[in-house]
Design a protein around this motif. Structure first.
Motif, mmCIF file in Angstrom:
data_model
loop_
_atom_site.group_PDB
_atom_site.id
_atom_site.type_symbol
_atom_site.label_atom_id
_atom_site.label_comp_id
_atom_site.label_asym_id
_atom_site.label_seq_id
_atom_site.Cartn_x
_atom_site.Cartn_y
_atom_site.Cartn_z
ATOM 1 N N ARG A 135 -15.075 4.874 -5.295
ATOM 2 C CA ARG A 135 -14.475 6.208 -5.252
ATOM 3 C C ARG A 135 -15.511 7.322 -5.360
ATOM 4 N NH1 ARG A 135 -13.941 8.317 -10.197
ATOM 5 N NH2 ARG A 135 -12.237 9.735 -9.731
ATOM 6 N N GLU A 194 -12.717 2.780 -13.989
ATOM 7 C CA GLU A 194 -11.422 3.353 -14.357
ATOM 8 C C GLU A 194 -10.433 3.029 -13.255
ATOM 9 O OE1 GLU A 194 -11.510 7.684 -14.184
ATOM 10 O OE2 GLU A 194 -13.133 7.586 -12.726
ATOM 11 N N LEU A 195 -9.215 3.525 -13.381
ATOM 12 C CA LEU A 195 -8.238 3.402 -12.301
ATOM 13 C C LEU A 195 -8.278 4.693 -11.480
ATOM 14 C CD1 LEU A 195 -7.278 1.622 -14.881
ATOM 15 C CD2 LEU A 195 -5.227 1.303 -13.516
ATOM 16 N N MET A 225 -6.490 7.128 -13.956
ATOM 17 C CA MET A 225 -6.311 6.748 -15.363
ATOM 18 C C MET A 225 -7.581 6.079 -15.869
ATOM 19 S SD MET A 225 -2.682 4.720 -14.821
ATOM 20 C CE MET A 225 -1.485 5.322 -13.619
ATOM 21 N N ASN A 226 -7.815 6.178 -17.175
ATOM 22 C CA ASN A 226 -8.909 5.426 -17.790
ATOM 23 C C ASN A 226 -8.398 4.068 -18.279
ATOM 24 O OD1 ASN A 226 -9.846 8.604 -18.650
ATOM 25 N ND2 ASN A 226 -11.362 7.255 -17.712
ATOM 26 N N LEU A 278 -14.293 9.698 -14.823
ATOM 27 C CA LEU A 278 -13.733 10.942 -15.333
ATOM 28 C C LEU A 278 -13.548 10.840 -16.848
ATOM 29 C CD1 LEU A 278 -12.647 13.650 -13.996
ATOM 30 C CD2 LEU A 278 -10.443 12.854 -14.851
ATOM 31 N N GLY A 328 -11.515 11.372 -19.489
ATOM 32 C CA GLY A 328 -10.102 11.723 -19.626
ATOM 33 C C GLY A 328 -9.792 12.368 -20.972
ATOM 34 N N VAL A 329 -8.896 13.321 -20.935
ATOM 35 C CA VAL A 329 -8.418 13.952 -22.172
ATOM 36 C C VAL A 329 -7.594 12.936 -22.961
ATOM 37 C CG1 VAL A 329 -6.996 15.803 -23.115
ATOM 38 C CG2 VAL A 329 -8.407 16.231 -21.077
ATOM 39 N N THR A 330 -6.813 12.125 -22.262
ATOM 40 C CA THR A 330 -6.005 11.109 -22.936
ATOM 41 C C THR A 330 -6.914 10.048 -23.548
ATOM 42 O OG1 THR A 330 -4.452 11.490 -21.122
ATOM 43 C CG2 THR A 330 -3.921 9.729 -22.668
ATOM 44 N N ARG A 331 -7.926 9.632 -22.807
ATOM 45 C CA ARG A 331 -8.922 8.675 -23.325
ATOM 46 C C ARG A 331 -9.506 9.176 -24.627
ATOM 47 N NH1 ARG A 331 -14.389 8.399 -23.287
ATOM 48 N NH2 ARG A 331 -15.411 6.373 -22.951
ATOM 49 N N CYS A 345 -4.591 4.846 -19.322
ATOM 50 C CA CYS A 345 -4.070 6.081 -19.910
ATOM 51 C C CYS A 345 -4.486 7.281 -19.078
ATOM 52 C CB CYS A 345 -4.554 6.233 -21.344
ATOM 53 S SG CYS A 345 -6.278 6.702 -21.470
ATOM 54 N N GLY A 346 -3.650 8.296 -19.120
ATOM 55 C CA GLY A 346 -3.947 9.542 -18.418
ATOM 56 C C GLY A 346 -2.817 10.514 -18.678
ATOM 57 N N THR A 347 -3.061 11.776 -18.376
ATOM 58 C CA THR A 347 -2.056 12.811 -18.593
ATOM 59 C C THR A 347 -0.731 12.454 -17.933
ATOM 60 O OG1 THR A 347 -3.713 14.520 -18.759
ATOM 61 C CG2 THR A 347 -1.514 15.226 -18.094
#
Ligand SMILES: Cc1ncc(COP(=O)(O)O)c(C=O)c1O
Ligand SMILES: Cc1ncc(COP(=O)(O)O)c(C=O)c1O
Lengths: 358, 358
Positions: free
Chosen positions: B183, B229-230, B233-234, B253, B255-258, B297-299
């Motif tokens: 990617r 990652e996905l 998503m992480n 990336l 991630g904020v969720t990560r 996980c991700g927003t």
């Protein structure tokens, strides 16, 4: 030919258009554009319209996930009665390779050809006739479906816009080797003409200019050693009268100009090597005097000699022959065909069919 | 607060909006949007407008060179009187990292916050109140200058649109390891939220779905071994009760969720390892029973358990615990904060200032 709807505003747009004194490259937009839209699994009727703003949904895939591809080719009128396109079939084929890489529908050949031919025909009076000038045509396609999920769109716009232009870069270029950034990954989109490659290159393009160079020379994204290409041009070097160019690695754009120069060189009895080219070897060969010339090529620039290669450590490597004899010979041979002076021995020039004219 | 021009059509757009029964993710667009434009070296007045098509020049940089970045964050109203945003400061900071990578101007904090807060305030009545639902906010910025040279634009549009949404993926996911495509390159744009990364991922996303899986698992673009990652998503895995996630490699990336899950896990006395994770090691550890859980996980998705990892050779590796205890515990702890049930111990929730409301 497919039917095409010519918008009522086209005649006025053509009549109102004025050619400025200075053209530049890709700045002055021709007064008409072509559009064909894809929806519900098929292509709909084509339109020729006055050049002007498009309406795009704010959630269109193109604005978020860069589902966008483009092409670049030229129509020539220097020393010609009527305009002719240079190898449009190559651009059509490459555009469909780009389309497949981004999960977009193929563009039928008749739509692509109708688009570039019709725009050229309507703009024929605005194709400049001085050597090096031409009408630069920009086919492009993008995903229009408004939907924020990361998936291919189900609707697309294919357009052709055009720009009466000078060559992109005249004179010789100072080129800086990029040791950190990459424009595309192995397994990425480097072999296709995909918007994201150019976005990724902007940072290096800007840093290169700030350091007093004109263009970035990209290396292979994984091995960081083998030469790939410039941001919009392929790379050639001359050693002992023979031509060397990076083999198509899978992350290099297969340039139409690159292919044409290879064919021309062989026809001129110049030996051509398409091979992996290690940057450190090349720099050493410039230093030792074995490599005497380097140049870049592409639709926009045709052939641009390279006077200097700069490395990230501040070292600069000057090419003694700028413009060198091989670059000059190839550029002249190519321009002679494009500009209608030489015989079109490879059948590269494609005239505009009479039915495309207004 | 910066002044904002509220278009006369906004009241009607809000009044006419109807919430459908089924939301989906990112399909239903909220009736208003925010725009602020950058030109001549500065940001101009902001507007709040009815959601609707944008006018874009066909030669705008965004349509050719993908000079485009975006963010994703959520406003929650479950178990709350008034809407609250989750960690918008993180999205603002990350958006400016993306902006710098693509040579775009920084977005001032007050513009970003005004944008997400005002859209949330005007759409408060359309924020669904069932657990898992929210208002997904999509800030994005793109280059608008019409000019075909490969260079950064001198003009930009920054917008925020929004979508009342379900979670992106409910239930557990079947994830396929991608052994060929990438990617983003090392030295590319993988650490930023840049359109081109997602365009490059579409081919794999499509192939993954065709093979009966839900998501692609990306590997490091150069070593082709380490998990990244996905597509949106992480990635996390659980081994002997401890949490493992790929270290930020430069092409992942952040991630904020990560980040939030790592903080939550540590607060819950779960050991967290951020480290390079070799895919073949992981598959072996699943087979041997040491790795019992995996999740993404991700927003958009919050926390999604992974039931199966499939490899390119056709092998499938089942995770015994789906959803596993660690994923469940972390998801609940995070949702409790987002949905206003748990105490906001990390000060993550950001209420909408009263002056943002109509
Ligand atoms: C990245 C890149 N390399 C090389 C080229 C040269 O290709 P062509 O000769 O087909 O114009 C281009 C553009 O045209 C390009 O964008
Ligand atoms: C590629 C990618 N990785 C990871 C994430 C997760 O990041 P966050 O938790 O900030 O939403 C996202 C999207 O949001 C993403 O696009």
């Amino acid at each position: 030919m497919r039917s095409i709807h010519v918008d009522t505003g086209v005649a006025d747009a053509l009549a109102a258009f004025e050619m400025p004194q200075r053209l530049g490259f890709g700045v002055l937009m021709a007064p008409v554009m072509y559009r064909c839209q894809y929806q519900d699994g098929r292509w709909w009727d084509a339109e020729l319209m006055p050049y002007g703003p498009l309406q795009i949904d704010p959630a269109a895939k193109v604005l978020h996930y860069a589902q966008e591809i483009f092409e670049g080719l030229k129509a020539y009128r220097v020393d010609r009665d009527r305009a002719a396109l240079f190898r449009p079939q190559m651009n059509w084929e490459r555009m469909n390779l780009s389309a497949r890489r981004l999960c977009m529908p193929d563009i039928p050949r008749d739509i692509f050809m109708q688009a570039v031919q019709t725009v050229t025909a309507y703009c024929e009076d605005f194709i400049p006739r001085n050597s090096g000038q031409s009408l630069y045509l920009r086919p492009f396609m993008f995903g229009t479906q408004p939907d924020l999920s990361v998936a291919a769109a189900n609707s697309y716009s294919f357009l052709v816009i055009a720009s009466p232009s000078e060559v992109y870069h005249s004179g010789s270029m100072r080129v800086l080797v990029e040791r950190n950034d990459s424009r595309a990954a192995v397994g990425g989109t480097g072999a296709e003409k995909v918007g994201g490659n150019y976005a990724a290159s902007l940072q290096s393009v800007q840093a290169t200019l700030a350091k007093g160079f004109d263009q970035t020379l990209w290396l292979h994204p994984s091995d960081r050693r083998h030469i790939e290409e410039l941001s919009g041009m392929n790379f050639f070097a001359v050693m002992e009268g023979e031509l060397h160019t990076p083999a198509l690695s899978g992350s290099i754009l297969p340039g139409v100009t690159r292919d044409s120069l290879i064919q021309l060189a062989r026809a001129l009895d110049i030996t051509v090597h398409e091979r992996p080219m290690d940057i450190d070897d090349l720099l050493a060969l410039i230093k030792s005097g074995t490599c005497t010339e380097a140049f870049a090529c592409g639709t926009a620039t045709i052939v641009s000699p390279i006077s200097v290669l700069g490395d990230a450590d501040g070292q600069v490597y000057e090419l003694p022959d700028t413009p060198g004899p091989v670059a000059r010979q190839l550029r002249q041979a190519l321009l002679d065909i494009q500009e209608g002076r030489g015989s079109d021995r490879f059948d590269w020039m494609s005239p505009i069919p009479p039915e495309c004219y207004p």
